[in-house]
Design an enzyme around this catalytic site. Structure first.
Site, short mmCIF file in Angstrom:
data_model
loop_
_atom_site.label_atom_id
_atom_site.label_comp_id
_atom_site.label_asym_id
_atom_site.label_seq_id
_atom_site.Cartn_x
_atom_site.Cartn_y
_atom_site.Cartn_z
N ASP A 5 0.96 -1.16 -0.13
CA ASP A 5 0.11 0.09 -0.06
C ASP A 5 0.94 1.36 0.03
O ASP A 5 1.74 1.20 0.80
CB ASP A 5 -0.84 -0.07 1.20
CG ASP A 5 -1.64 1.18 1.26
OD1 ASP A 5 -2.76 1.27 0.58
OD2 ASP A 5 -1.89 1.68 2.33
N GLU A 28 1.47 -0.71 -4.93
CA GLU A 28 0.34 0.44 -5.45
C GLU A 28 1.11 1.77 -5.32
O GLU A 28 1.31 2.28 -4.25
CB GLU A 28 -0.66 0.45 -4.37
CG GLU A 28 -1.93 1.47 -4.67
CD GLU A 28 -2.58 2.22 -3.56
OE1 GLU A 28 -3.59 2.71 -3.68
OE2 GLU A 28 -1.68 2.31 -2.45
#
Length: 537
Positions: free
Chosen positions: A204, A262
């Site tokens: 993330d 990401e």
């Protein structure tokens, strides 16, 4: 790394656990719910499952505020439930990728609690980004950075001159990745899950962990702008040292363990740096997700993605939807098809649901014909639209609340899946769901599609089987001349794809029809408007 590593052509299915399947009837999805649907996922034809966070968390940001990286939140089950799910997935040939959230922790993490109780110059505070405020009484934040979720990116410690940085919610304090203790902790977290048998990690905010020295002010009014790597808080060169260290950890394990970034990074040359041979294996291709319903735009992003991935020996990825934006079946039904609004409400333009689904069915035929790895967001295989009329009283996304409703947020794409059209909560589990389901989900329910040869679920199953049979993920594409600016055609091995992005039927090339996005509506000589076909060469 094996030249035949599984992730090089994998189709990876994203599970948002709280909205996938509820096993205990509390209205929130859980890990036993995932386990109960492993046969469904195996029969769909995907290769791996990526699970959004299920760790212990106060759920201020749906689990992306982690309080304990080595345990399962009781909301989702137990570590034993995780192990059972992992074992069941592996028994069916499915890999498991877990979400890792390294940019920030929860403010209820033991480290942050210790930091608040420690002195300003303490080792405990050095794990996070604490700074003294500006002004005579430290009444102003240390710089002008804004939170991705709206409002200032700094919160003052009560009764002190110090503030702490949070690029997201105030309950998500940013870690200090210049601190060796932070780096050692996350390498240990990696090993904890690798030892349990996970096959990879989705990282993330992979472009946000290192901030520019001195934390300088930034001229933009918003931290997260389209492109993502503009500003002193994004895409700093120092992140790559972290991923090289992580790659060494993964390489200690057999089975071609992987990482996917990401990273909202543009241009593609910058994104390619995350997937160099000694760093991550994949990075999400947000340029493809953001591409409009336009032949030139799609062809351009496909070509540049393949070129820059090839330049570092990596593979491109293809993603159309995820848990952070309006589902593509709804975006493609807007008057500007493919536009990416920050959520939709009843006061916004309402998508043409039928047209959006028709275009979504066509676009997946292009996506699954491309070489590399593809990602499918849960419910996409059903053609699910967003919940575009959700009442404000149900909204939970911190973006909505931090902006006083000016930003709609992501709740519309996170609504629990419909499994059975005639059951309460459409078979999700329990009587009510944590976010309300719209009435139109009944016609998208799994049981309503299973026996329908022309359903979106049937289309996905057929395409995934054909993709595997023809090894399209390991192929190469050749563009075919169509003589039109609104039609794309490419050949990958034994398959030719024709995508008609226009509102008129176009002539179909020679070849045996393998799959049609809209079965039976052509007359055998045309590719209908807003549709696609796979032809055998």
């Amino acid at each position: 790394m094996s030249a035949q590593a599984w992730w090089r052509d994998a189709v990876i299915y994203q599970i948002y656990p709280r909205s996938f399947k509820d096993n205990n009837g509390d209205g929130i999805g859980d890990l036993p719910g995932v386990t109960s649907k492993l046969d469904y996922l195996a029969e769909l034809g995907v290769d791996a499952l990526w699970l959004s966070p299920f760790y212990r968390s106060p759920q201020a940001d749906a689990g992306y505020d982690v309080a304990d990286y080595r345990d399962v939140d009781p909301l989702f089950g137990t570590l034993a439930d995780f192990d059972a799910m992992l074992e069941g997935a592996h028994a069916r040939g499915l890999k498991i990728i877990v979400d890792l959230v390294p940019n920030h922790t929860s403010d209820e993490h033991v480290w942050f609690k210790a930091a608040l109780n420690a002195d300003p110059e303490s080792p405990e505070r050095d794990r996070y980004m604490f700074r003294t405020g500006k002004g005579e009484h430290a009444e102003r934040p240390p710089n002008n950075w804004q939170s991705v979720f709206g409002g200032p990116a700094w919160t003052r410690v009560e009764g002190e001159d110090q503030w702490y940085l949070h690029l997201f919610d105030s309950k998500q304090p940013d870690l200090n990745w210049e601190n060796p203790e932070v780096r050692a902790e996350f390498e240990d977290v990696l090993r904890f899950w690798l030892d349990r048998g996970v096959d990879g990690f989705r990282v993330d905010v992979a472009h946000g962990m290192i901030k520019a020295e001195g934390l300088p002010d930034f001229g933009q009014s918003q931290c997260m702008i389209e492109g993502g790597n503009v500003g002193p808080m994004w895409d700093q060169d120092g992140v790559h040292e972290i991923y090289r260290a992580w790659r060494r950890v993964l390489d200690e394990y057999d089975g071609d363990r992987m990482m996917v970034a990401e990273a909202w990074v543009q241009p593609q040359e910058r994104l390619a740096r995350y997937v160099r041979p000694d760093e991550m294996q994949q990075a999400f291709n947000f340029d493809y997700l953001l591409a409009r319903w336009n032949a030139d735009a799609l062809k351009s992003v496909i070509d540049t993605s393949i070129m820059h991935s090839d330049s570092v020996g990596a593979v491109p990825t293809w993603v159309m939807s995820n848990h952070d934006g309006v589902r593509h079946s709804s975006r493609l039904g807007l008057s500007d098809p493919g536009r990416r609004p920050n959520g939709l409400t009843a006061h916004d333009e309402q998508p043409d649901e039928a047209l959006g689904l028709r275009r979504a069915r066509a676009l997946i035929m292009l996506t699954l014909a491309l070489p590399g790895s593809a990602y499918v967001y849960q419910g996409e295989e059903l053609g699910l639209p967003d919940h575009t009329t959700m009442d404000a009283k149900y909204r939970q996304d911190p973006t909505f609340h931090r902006t006083n409703g000016e930003e709609t947020g992501r709740d519309g794409c996170r609504v629990p899946l419909p499994w059975n059209a005639s059951q309460p909560a459409f078979g999700f589990g329990g009587e009510q769901t944590w976010l309300p389901q719209p009435e139109n989900y009944a016609r998208y329910a799994v049981d309503a599609q299973l026996d329908q040869s022309d359903s979106t679920l049937a289309l996905y199953r057929t395409l995934l089987a054909q993709r595997a049979e023809h090894a399209l993920g390991r192929g190469r594409i050749v563009w075919n001349e169509t003589g039109r600016s609104d039609v794309l055609s490419l050949t990958n091995g034994a398959i030719t794809v024709v995508l008609n992005l226009s509102d008129r039927d176009v002539e179909r090339p020679e070849g045996d029809v393998i799959v049609e996005s809209i079965p039976g509506i052509g007359n055998g000589q045309v590719v209908p408007a807003n549709s696609a076909v796979w032809l055998g060469c």
